[in-house]
Every structure is written in structure tokens, then in C-alpha cells.
Design an enzyme around this catalytic site. Structure first.
Site, short mmCIF file in Angstrom:
data_model
loop_
_atom_site.label_atom_id
_atom_site.label_comp_id
_atom_site.label_asym_id
_atom_site.label_seq_id
_atom_site.Cartn_x
_atom_site.Cartn_y
_atom_site.Cartn_z
N HIS A 1 38.98 42.57 34.43
CA HIS A 1 39.92 41.51 34.07
C HIS A 1 39.39 40.45 33.08
CE1 HIS A 1 42.29 42.93 37.49
NE2 HIS A 1 41.24 42.76 38.26
C1 BDR Z 1 40.88 37.76 39.05
O1 BDR Z 1 40.49 37.52 40.41
C2 BDR Z 1 39.11 37.55 40.54
O2 BDR Z 1 38.71 38.24 41.66
C3 BDR Z 1 38.57 38.16 39.27
O3 BDR Z 1 37.32 37.59 38.95
C4 BDR Z 1 39.62 37.86 38.24
O4 BDR Z 1 39.37 36.63 37.59
C5 BDR Z 1 41.74 39.01 39.02
O5 BDR Z 1 42.89 38.82 39.80
#
Ligand code: BDR
Ligand code: CA
Length: 332
Positions: free
Chosen positions: A261
Site C-alpha cells: 500500500h
Molecule cells: C494501511 O493500513 C496499514 O496497516 C498499512 O500500513 C497501510 O498504511 C492499509 O490499509
């Protein structure tokens, strides 16, 4: 109803002057977290961004752990001159929901890090560090936010005039469709919906890189192989971290090719053509019985509301991975 056609993507790049390619100065506010850790590596390794500071929020783990993990990653990347500061320990409202199911007890399980002595924790609070950097900078700075938005909401509450010194905020957060922590709520927004709302209505130009686009960056076996093929200590650590996260994604969502992400938000800044965006009306659901923390994004103009943000819709996946591998290799 104003029409059902999504707005044209082409109109969205005019904020980004593709001619001037001086490195874009950024502050990364994050909650490492495995994918935040990769975002730090990308920001240090790619010359098109100039990483001025890393600040941490409470999110994937407690504030003490996310700050330690940010220091670990800056030490690993030999970014010894990048200040690392910790922010608020809790969201604006309610208790902290940590992401230990994905990121483990340390927030960065999968590698045994040495003490990052070369990168001490900055004595200032994250908000004071960001405010100082914005104040001292002759040009507006870009904020990349890859965790809950608590620190940025705090900054804008304490120093409302700072909004004029922020060029834009590019966040990993939300989704145009479904969520990942509640059926309609993505983790970063769900942890602190009030903060996300305050940031959204602040008037600072916002770009959302949500799950709909970050899921276009799955860490496949092939990607892991390419990371290992970089053949450095940093690539070995990265592969081990991502292997750990793949195992938790596999357990939770039956998704072993876990999406990377947070680096997508960095990618949008270092080369906006990597991440296609459209303008759309965005709202944060603060009250829904089942949908608190959802990003309500009107891609088809059905509400008649004015667009208030850029929303990422498409990642150039092939070029994204090329950029990521190149940055890893550049770190040596
Ligand atoms: C987001 O949630 C976190 O666990 C990850 O680092 C990312 O920023 C994804 O939903
Ligand atoms: Ca994150």
C-alpha cells in the site's frame, strides 16, 4: 444527479509540473508497519523526492514502536540526517486499534533489527518538527501520510496558517469501494476518522491513494524474487519483512500476494504519471453504525457535490515495480 460518467483522468495532472524535476521536498508521516517501511526505503532511494523528515503516528503499533521502527528503517537506509520524531499516542477520539494482526508484536516482525543508534529519536513532538520545517522552508512542502492522520489534524488545529505552507497532502487511505478493516472502512481512516475529516476539510489539496489502487501493487512471488535479486543487505531485509506480511495477509484475507500500500503514495509524488487520479467528492463517514471510517467517494457524480480531492484510480504496476527495484538498488 449530475451524471454517471467518471471524470476524465487527464484533467488531474495540472497541479504537477512535469517540466521542473527538482526533487520534491516531502515529510513522511507514517506508522511503520511493513509497507510504511518500504515507503521509507523508496523515499530515501529515489532521487526525485527529498525526504526532509519522518514523523510517526500511532497506528499499526503503539507510538513508541512506530517511532523505533522508523528509526530502524532510516538507519538501515543510512539516512542518518533525516530527523525522526514521534507524534500523538492516540487517535483524536477513542482508543487506538493497532494492526498487530498484520504487522506483528513489534510492528515490523520478520527481521531482528539492531539498535538504531545512528538515528536518535528527535526531541521534538512530530507536530512541532513538521511546523518548524514548514516555517523554515522557502517553498511549500508536500506531506505524504501513510498512517492514521492524527498528527496532521493536530498540526492544522494548532497552526491553522500552516495549511498555506503545505503544497499538498498525498495519503494512503480509504477506498473507492470496500474496506479492509471493516467491510467499508480502510485501516488508516478507521483508526482516526475525525482526524481524516479535519484534514480533508482543511482546504489543503488532498490526494487519496486508497485500497482500490494499492491492490494493483501485489507482492507476488515474482516481485519477491526481484527484490532478492537486487542482492544487497537491504533487499534481503525487505524480502524477509514482506514474506512475514504475506503470511499474515494469507491468514487473514487468503491473500498471500499482499498489496504494497504505502509506497504507492510516495510513487504518486515522485512521478505523478505512475498513479492516475480523478477529481471527486470525498467524505469521511463519522457516524455510520456499520460504516464508521468509510471514505464515501462519488466517482460518478451522483450526489451533485463539488469534487474536493484527487482520488487515485490506476497504478502503472509494471513501472511502479521498476521504480521500486531501482530505488532499492540505489540504497546499496
Ligand atoms: C494501511 O493500513 C496499514 O496497516 C498499512 O500500513 C497501510 O498504511 C492499509 O490499509
Ligand atoms: Ca501505514
Amino acid at each position: 444527479m449530475t451524471g454517471r460518467n467518471p471524470p476524465a483522468a487527464a484533467a488531474t495532472t495540472d497541479r504537477h509540473d512535469m517540466e521542473s524535476r527538482m526533487p520534491t521536498p516531502i515529510i513522511l508521516d507514517c506508522d511503520p508497519g511493513h509497507d510504511d517501511a518500504m515507503a521509507i526505503l523508496l523515499a530515501v532511494g529515489d532521487p526525485r523526492v527529498d525526504l526532509r523528515a519522518v514523523t510517526t503516528s500511532a497506528g499499526n503499533q503503539t507510538i513508541a514502536k512506530t517511532a523505533l521502527n522508523a528509526r530502524r528503517m532510516c538507519a538501515l537506509a543510512k539516512a542518518f540526517d533525516v530527523p525522526v520524531a514521534a507524534g500523538y499516542p492516540k487517535p483524536l477520539t477513542g482508543p487506538l486499534l493497532v494492526g498487530d494482526d498484520v504487522h506483528g508484536e513489534t510492528g515490523l516482525d520478520g527481521w531482528d533489527f539492531p539498535e538504531p543508534t545512528e538515528v536518535p529519536l528527535h526531541s521534538a513532538h512530530a507536530v512541532d518538527l513538521i511546523h518548524g520545517l514548514l516555517t523554515d522552508s522557502p517553498e511549500p512542502l508536500t506531506l505524504v501520510v501513510t498512517g492514521p492522520q492524527t498528527n496532521i489534524a493536530g498540526l492544522l488545529a494548532l497552526h491553522p496558517e500552516d495549511r498555506h505552507k503545505i503544497k499538498e497532502i498525498v495519503c494512503m487511505g480509504g477506498a473507492t469501494h470496500r474496506g479492509n478493516t471493516l467491510p467499508y472502512s480502510e485501516y488508516n481512516i478507521l483508526v482516526d476518522p475525525e482526524a481524516a475529516h479535519e484534514v480533508l476539510v482543511s482546504g489543503v489539496p488532498m490526494t487519496y491513494c486508497g485500497l482500490n489502487v494499492t491492490h494493483q501493487a501485489p507482492v507476488t512471488r515474482e516481485v519477491l524474487g526481484r527484490i532478492l535479486d537486487v542482492g544487497t543487505h537491504i533487499s534481503k531485509v525487505s524480502a524477509a519483512l514482506l514474506e512475514f506480511r504475506s503470511s499474515t495477509y494469507d491468514q487473514i484475507w487468503d491473500l498471500p500476494d499482499a498489496p504494497l500500500h504505502d509506497p504507492v503514495a510516495i510513487a504518486r509524488v515522485l512521478d505523478p504519471t505512475l498513479v492516475e487520479c480523478v477529481q471527486a467528492p470525498v467524505s469521511i463517514e463519522l457516524r455510520g453504525e456499520f460504516t464508521r471510517g468509510a471514505t464515501v467517494i462519488d466517482l460518478y457524480g451522483v450526489t451533485g457535490r463539488e469534487p474536493n480531492a484527487l482520488v487515485a484510480t490506476r497504478l502503472d504496476t509494471e513501472r511502479f515495480w521498476d521504480v521500486f527495484m531501482k530505488a532499492l538498488a540505489a540504497l546499496g
